[in-house]
Design a protein around this motif. Structure first.
Motif, mmCIF file in Angstrom:
data_model
loop_
_atom_site.group_PDB
_atom_site.id
_atom_site.type_symbol
_atom_site.label_atom_id
_atom_site.label_comp_id
_atom_site.label_asym_id
_atom_site.label_seq_id
_atom_site.Cartn_x
_atom_site.Cartn_y
_atom_site.Cartn_z
ATOM 1 N N UNK A 292 42.329 37.804 24.260
ATOM 2 C CA UNK A 292 42.148 38.950 25.626
ATOM 3 C C UNK A 292 41.425 40.124 25.416
ATOM 4 N N UNK A 293 41.669 40.758 23.868
ATOM 5 C CA UNK A 293 40.917 41.793 23.755
ATOM 6 C C UNK A 293 39.517 41.765 23.160
ATOM 7 N N UNK A 294 39.339 40.537 22.813
ATOM 8 C CA UNK A 294 37.912 40.010 22.335
ATOM 9 C C UNK A 294 37.115 40.137 23.601
ATOM 10 N N UNK A 295 37.742 39.157 24.824
ATOM 11 C CA UNK A 295 37.174 38.945 25.995
ATOM 12 C C UNK A 295 36.536 40.481 26.597
ATOM 13 N N UNK A 296 37.431 41.287 26.395
ATOM 14 C CA UNK A 296 37.354 42.784 26.938
ATOM 15 C C UNK A 296 36.146 43.443 26.284
ATOM 16 N N UNK A 297 36.089 43.251 24.940
ATOM 17 C CA UNK A 297 35.199 44.108 24.011
ATOM 18 C C UNK A 297 33.516 43.382 24.319
ATOM 19 N N UNK A 298 33.630 41.938 24.380
ATOM 20 C CA UNK A 298 32.202 41.473 24.677
ATOM 21 C C UNK A 298 31.780 42.141 26.048
ATOM 22 N N UNK A 299 32.817 42.077 26.972
ATOM 23 C CA UNK A 299 32.150 42.568 28.446
ATOM 24 C C UNK A 299 32.126 43.879 28.108
ATOM 25 N N UNK A 300 32.642 44.765 27.515
ATOM 26 C CA UNK A 300 32.470 46.009 27.456
ATOM 27 C C UNK A 300 31.039 46.257 26.820
ATOM 28 N N UNK A 301 30.585 45.671 25.981
ATOM 29 C CA UNK A 301 29.131 45.604 25.229
ATOM 30 C C UNK A 301 28.317 45.465 26.466
ATOM 31 N N UNK A 302 28.359 44.521 26.929
ATOM 32 C CA UNK A 302 27.521 44.078 28.091
ATOM 33 C C UNK A 302 27.584 45.136 29.244
ATOM 34 N N UNK A 303 28.662 45.621 29.630
ATOM 35 C CA UNK A 303 28.809 46.596 30.712
ATOM 36 C C UNK A 303 28.304 47.863 30.363
ATOM 37 N N UNK A 304 28.411 48.330 29.076
ATOM 38 C CA UNK A 304 27.891 49.501 28.650
ATOM 39 C C UNK A 304 26.287 49.613 28.485
ATOM 40 N N UNK A 305 25.635 48.401 27.909
ATOM 41 C CA UNK A 305 24.369 48.172 27.995
ATOM 42 C C UNK A 305 23.759 48.231 29.510
ATOM 43 N N UNK A 306 24.480 47.453 30.255
ATOM 44 C CA UNK A 306 23.855 47.373 31.762
ATOM 45 C C UNK A 306 23.872 48.701 32.217
ATOM 46 N N UNK A 307 24.967 49.418 31.778
ATOM 47 C CA UNK A 307 24.939 50.856 32.677
ATOM 48 C C UNK A 307 23.758 51.817 32.141
ATOM 49 N N UNK A 308 23.496 51.805 30.935
ATOM 50 C CA UNK A 308 22.540 52.566 30.334
ATOM 51 C C UNK A 308 21.004 52.123 30.641
ATOM 52 N N UNK A 309 20.920 50.826 30.862
ATOM 53 C CA UNK A 309 19.528 50.268 30.968
ATOM 54 C C UNK A 309 19.502 50.804 32.714
#
Lengths: 201, 124
Positions: free
Chosen positions: A177-194
């Protein structure tokens, strides 16, 4: 017709006409409206993103505290129901995020026109890495999140309240569950910055 | 299976007496790892080979990402169904499945990491 008051700054008040007020409201609404691209970016990042975060928070708390010495029998049943809702919501939101991201928003991002975000980023060597590293990682790694979230949802739905008797599986679910969140967080962070560097409008 | 059970004195009164086999859970965990690995392998292969990149381009506006993700999800689901049929009634411990799956997920992440897969891009 002077029928309303408008406040300008602190203490500065003047009368404005109904026509001017309507015009001003229309202008404000026009300024607040979203383009078609912005609407779907919002659905992708904020609607599904918000459900994802809520599901993760509820699911994490549920999985963490699903231990016999912390629960009454009535508490376990209520907790199990909330846990099922939380992990299922997170899985659905994760799928919604990657499906809208890949099939709706991403084509606009990579469109072969000079003002697409990809073209804008690549046009400047100072921002090219946002595409080469940020977007390239985000678009792929995000897909691990729904797979893992679905796996956790399956475990929770399969065992239900009796997951409380399977401590190792509860911990296994927590890890995934935490891994699922971490991968989404990586994607979300880059999405926001881009999006901040090269917005999709 | 017994090693996974919480033997707390009050635990059994919370839930139904019948217990479910752990096989389906092990199958789901393993399948997730296989799906993650598939995504990593496809991402790297698409970078290394133009024919594979073209093959994975299911839909021009999305490009090869359409094929990579569609195939990765297909591999994950097929693996899940097959493993589920194999393990559904077996008292398999999921401890090993988790260890294997975490390794596969790790490899999948490496395969989707740009610094890694871009190293396989043909020299321009």
């Amino acid at each position: 017709m002077l029928d309303t008051l408008r406040v300008h700054g602190i203490g500065a008040v003047r009368f404005v006409s109904r026509e001017n007020r309507l015009c001003s409201v229309e202008k404000a609404v026009a300024q607040m409206s979203l383009t078609h691209h912005e609407f779907w970016t919002l659905v992708h990042g904020m609607v599904f993103g918000a459900v994802f975060l809520l599901g993760f928070t509820g699911g994490l708390e549920g999985l963490w505290s699903l231990r016999p010495h912390q629960m009454t029998p009535e508490g376990v049943r209520g907790k199990a129901l909330r846990l099922k809702i939380g992990v299922t919501a997170m899985a659905i939101a994760a799928w919604g995020t990657v499906l809208t991201g890949t099939w709706v928003v991403y084509p606009w991002y990579r469109e072969a026109v000079p003002d697409s975000p990809r073209s804008i980023l690549l046009a400047d060597p100072a921002t090219a890495e946002w595409h080469h590293f940020g977007m390239e990682w985000k678009e792929h790694v995000a897909w691990l999140s729904p797979i893992l979230a679905t796996t956790v949802a399956f475990i929770v739905l399969y065992y239900g309240a009796s997951l409380i008797r399977h401590d190792r599986l509860r911990k296994t679910s927590l890890v995934l569950f935490v891994l699922a969140f971490v991968f989404a967080a990586v994607a979300g962070l880059f999405g926001a910055l881009i999006t901040k560097t090269a917005p999709l409008v | 299976m017994a090693a996974n059970m919480d033997t707390g004195a009050t635990a059994p009164e919370y839930v139904e007496a019948t217990d479910k086999p752990e096989g389906p859970v092990a199958a789901a965990i393993l399948a997730a790892g296989i799906g993650a690995l598939a995504l990593g392998v496809l991402t790297t292969l698409a970078e290394a080979s133009q024919p594979i990149k073209d093959f994975l381009n299911f839909y021009d506006p999305v490009g090869p990402l359409s094929g990579k993700t569609t195939w990765a999800v297909a591999v994950w689901l097929v693996a899940w169904v097959v493993l589920h049929l194999i393990y559904r009634s077996k008292p398999v411990e999921s401890r090993l499945a988790l260890a294997v799956s975490l390794v596969l997920i790790g490899l999948g992440v490496v395969g989707t990491f740009p610094v890694f897969f871009q190293a396989f891009a043909p020299a321009e």
